[in-house]
Enzyme design. Structure first.
Site, PDB file in Angstrom:
ATOM      1  NE  ARG A   1    -106.483 -26.058  21.695  1.00 23.37           N
ATOM      2  CZ  ARG A   1    -106.401 -25.045  22.738  1.00 23.37           C
ATOM      3  NH1 ARG A   1    -106.339 -25.092  23.699  1.00 23.37           N
ATOM      4  NH2 ARG A   1    -105.387 -24.741  21.150  1.00 23.37           N
ATOM      5  CB  THR A   2    -111.896 -21.777  23.777  1.00 21.80           C
ATOM      6  OG1 THR A   2    -112.149 -22.849  24.374  1.00 21.80           O
ATOM      7  CG2 THR A   2    -112.341 -20.773  22.529  1.00 21.80           C
ATOM      8  CB  SER A   3    -106.663 -22.440  27.154  1.00 23.35           C
ATOM      9  OG  SER A   3    -105.987 -22.021  25.602  1.00 23.35           O
ATOM     10  CB  THR A   4    -110.584 -20.560  29.270  1.00 23.88           C
ATOM     11  OG1 THR A   4    -110.658 -19.731  28.520  1.00 23.88           O
ATOM     12  CG2 THR A   4    -108.972 -20.439  29.943  1.00 23.88           C
TER      13      THR A   4
ATOM     14  CD  GLN B   1    -110.174 -18.423  25.323  1.00 28.30           C
ATOM     15  OE1 GLN B   1    -109.770 -19.208  25.648  1.00 28.30           O
ATOM     16  NE2 GLN B   1    -108.764 -17.572  25.077  1.00 28.30           N
TER      17      GLN B   1
END
Length: 189
Positions: A7-10, A13
């Site tokens: 997972r990345t926040s945006t 990335q």
């Protein structure tokens, strides 16, 4: 079965998500599920899908705890869901496996420390912002959505796009599109 979760926040990335996926595959995960969403978001559909796939004896694998959650409370809920189906959790950078009593205890301690660090960081940030405001140096976040109001109105005037499509093209959230359109409505007498 080992199910990896990256997972990345945006979505910008890219290198971060690619590295996680690579590490999870190298570890031997049978399936890797990835998504771009904040850890504090209310909904993480791919994460929920990964949890729903787990069965007794399976493991959810993440590269770091920060990819899993940000608060001890959230970790507790995740651990309860895993235990309910008899699945474990593995965190690669910590070499942690909750398949053991020591692993479960260690996870709880580490999660508490991580949450404390996050809270301390927020406190330091608040102090810094307050000091900058006192000195007249803090202006706040630049209002990006309002800067795109003209573009939103132009796209809406074309009549061919939905509000979701306008939001994507303008690079802002759909809620911002609705606010801009609402503010542009004529006032009725």
């Amino acid at each position: 079965m080992k199910i990896g979760y990256a997972r990345t926040s945006t979505s910008d990335q890219v290198a971060g998500i690619e590295k996680q996926v690579s590490d999870l595959n190298a570890y031997g995960c049978d399936l890797v599920i990835a998504e771009h969403v904040s850890a504090v978001a209310g909904e993480r559909p791919e994460f929920d899908r990964a949890l729903a796939m787990l069965r007794a004896g399976d493991s959810l694998v993440v590269t770091t705890m920060s990819r899993l959650c940000r608060a001890t409370k959230d970790l507790g809920h995740i651990q309860e869901r895993l235990e309910a189906v008899g699945a474990g959790l593995e965190i690669l950078d910590l070499k942690l496996d909750t398949g053991t009593a020591i692993g479960r205890m260690t996870l709880t301690i580490i999660a508490s420390v991580a949450q404390m660090e996050c809270e301390l960081m927020k406190e330091r940030q608040s102090v810094g912002i307050a000091k900058a405001k006192e000195q007249g140096k803090y202006k706040g976040r630049k209002p990006t959505a309002q800067a795109k109001a003209a573009e939103v109105l132009r796209l809406k005037a074309s009549g061919a796009l939905t509000n979701d499509e306008i939001a994507t093209l303008a690079g802002i959230g759909v809620a911002s599109v609705y606010r801009i359109l609402k503010a542009a409505e004529p006032v009725s007498a």
